[in-house]
Enzyme design. Structure first.
Site, short mmCIF file in Angstrom:
data_model
loop_
_atom_site.label_atom_id
_atom_site.label_comp_id
_atom_site.label_asym_id
_atom_site.label_seq_id
_atom_site.Cartn_x
_atom_site.Cartn_y
_atom_site.Cartn_z
N SER A 224 20.34 -22.83 -4.86
CA SER A 224 20.78 -22.15 -5.57
C SER A 224 19.88 -20.83 -6.12
O SER A 224 18.73 -20.80 -5.63
CB SER A 224 21.16 -22.79 -6.93
OG SER A 224 19.92 -22.98 -7.64
N LYS A 225 20.63 -19.79 -6.70
CA LYS A 225 19.42 -18.93 -7.12
C LYS A 225 18.27 -19.25 -8.06
O LYS A 225 17.33 -18.76 -8.17
CB LYS A 225 20.27 -17.82 -7.86
CG LYS A 225 19.59 -16.55 -8.59
CD LYS A 225 20.29 -15.50 -9.03
CE LYS A 225 19.77 -14.48 -9.75
NZ LYS A 225 18.52 -14.75 -10.46
#
Ligand code: GLU
Length: 501
Positions: free
Chosen positions: A262-263
């Site tokens: 994920s970011k």
């Protein structure tokens, strides 16, 4: 369907393209090129609520930068255009109607409140509500009212959706190129919404209609779409169209722990999860391009996320990837993202670059620092330092001593400066002063001869010499530094060290 390979990347422009999406685009590109086929880009923007301005341009720019631009897309070989679904809007209604007429879909008029009530009722009985064969005849649908009544309600402007009438009691035996045989029980599927009374299709309908009309031969996409595969295959069947072949790519996993990359992982560990910088009012999400990655390095590390050619080879040019790529060699299991390894890839591509090209990239950084360095000299400097660098942005820190005399001396390194050092350094100055052929190898020979003749140990000279020139015990081969900075500067730096240490 023709045998011609036609594959697509079909992102929804809901924000910057995640690196997982880039990998999907890359695998489509490689598969197309390997099979002399066509790679096209379709923008799936039917969900106007999630539309983000700038996202489409970002996607195109990212693919261009990586060197994997589509053969067909908006504004380019629009053979099957438009390639933006919002511009194809008028075309989908007919297909939704066809499904109604063939009995494969039905109108549903349920209001949000009615659906909530139905959901609650099921939950009270300990069940989970699914809008499918178990419920569709108890709800407000065209399956339980007459055709006339349905028509009347639609004409009166009532809101409706068109849902797929999923067949019951069937086990679908499907094939995925990566996953092999996969089975789905149709009784467990829900009757997905295909079309809404505002005239917009949902993803499922638009995706299938367009893949058919654009003659898509293979659907290569992320694993998160695997649960949609039975519906998609059933839709092809309902339309009596031949379905494309499917290949669902493995997820890209976090560098540590479990779960999807994920970011947040990138923010926490300091690596980008986007190809290019993405700027919003809240700030900038960093991209591989702006971090100083070479596009070839990004393509290379992405290719190896879930694929290998069966050998130990890790470095592949785009051309080699095209030649070696094989969907049958894509793994089923998730691929761990390794930011350190990605830097290694960049290093590999950096050292392969021509020195002159790297010097050109380094030059603006130097200009900003106030140095205008002659091209040939800079090229030489770059050749001396690049072996240790991952990025051009590290060059300054690795080479500042070529341009400025040390302002201070590393404390630990200064411990090598002994009581006898100043006198030895004075002698060294006299030796250096006499050298006429001021090239690295010659300087080295003369200085070493002098040390041998006078029985001066290596450590007594070499370390203080380096500290004088660099300020620390780092940097490339000492005599290379001496050659580049020149006789006068070498002597001046030794003198400065004598007076300051
Ligand atoms: N628009 C979908 C996405 O955003 C496309 C999925 C597919 O390739 O079918 O990923």
């Amino acid at each position: 369907m023709s045998q011609q390979v036609r594959v697509r990347f079909a992102p929804s422009p809901t924000g910057p393209l995640h690196i997982g999406g880039v990998r999907t685009a890359l695998f489509n590109y490689l598969f197309a090129k390997k099979n002399n086929g066509t790679f096209f880009l379709r923008i799936e923007d039917t969900d106007q609520n999630r539309f983000v301005p700038g996202a489409e341009a970002y996607i195109m720019e990212a693919l261009e930068w990586l060197g994997i631009a589509p053969d067909e897309t908006i504004g380019k070989n629009e053979k099957f255009g438009p390639y933006r679904q919002s511009e194809r809007k008028d075309l989908y209604q007919k297909y939704a109607d066809d499904l109604i007429n063939s009995g494969n879909a039905y109108y549903a008029f349920d209001t949000p409140d009615a659906l909530d009530a139905a959901r609650k009722l099921e939950e009270e009985q300990g069940k989970t509500f699914i809008y499918n064969h178990t419920n569709r005849e108890k709800l407000d649908t065209s399956l339980v009212i007459s055709t006339e009544e349905t028509a009347k309600r639609i004409a009166a402007g009532e809101h409706y959706v068109i849902r797929f009438k999923t067949p019951v009691n069937e086990t679908l035996h499907l094939h995925d190129i990566i996953r092999g045989d996969v089975k789905f029980d149709t009784n467990l599927l829900d009757d997905k919404v295909l079309f809404k009374s505002d005239g917009m299709p949902t993803y499922h309908l638009a995706n299938i209609v367009d893949d058919h009309l654009m003659e898509t031969s293979h659907v290569i996409r992320g694993e998160e779409w695997l649960p949609s595969m039975p519906l998609h295959v059933l839709l092809y069947r309902a339309f009596d169209w031949e379905a494309p072949k499917f290949a669902h790519l493995p997820l890209i996993m976090k560098p540590v722990g479990n779960g999807k990359l994920s970011k947040r992982d990138g923010d926490k560990m300091g690596f980008p999860v986007f190809p290019l910088d993405w700027k919003t009012d809240e700030g900038t999400s960093s991209g591989y391009r702006e971090k100083g990655f070479f596009p070839e390095a990004v393509v290379n590390f992405l290719a190896l996320l879930g694929w290998n050619d069966g050998t130990e080879q890790e470095l592949f040019s785009l051309e080699e990837l095209v030649n070696n790529f094989d969907l049958n060699r894509v793994n089923k299991s998730g691929a761990k993202f390794d930011p350190e390894k990605n830097k290694w890839f960049n290093h590999q591509y950096l050292i392969k670059q021509e020195d002159a090209k790297l010097a050109k990239a380094f030059s603006p950084i130097l200009v900003e620092k106030g140095f205008n360095v002659e091209e040939s000299k800079l090229t030489k400097i770059v050749s001396l330092i690049k072996e240790r660098a991952h990025f051009v942005s590290e060059f300054w820190e690795m080479s500042d001593f070529f341009f400025v005399a040390p302002a201070s001396y590393d404390e630990k390194a200064s411990k090598n400066w002994k009581a006898e050092t100043p006198a030895l350094m004075q002698e060294l100055i006299s030796v250096v002063e006499e050298i006429t052929d001021f090239t690295s190898a010659n300087i080295e020979t003369i200085v070493k001869d002098w040390m041998t003749k006078n029985e001066i140990g290596m450590g007594k000279i070499m370390q203080p010499f380096r500290i004088s020139l660099v300020g620390a015990l780092k940097g490339p081969h000492l005599f290379d530094i001496v050659e580049v900075i020149g006789k006068e500067e070498t002597i001046s730096r030794i003198n400065k060290a004598i007076s300051r240490l």
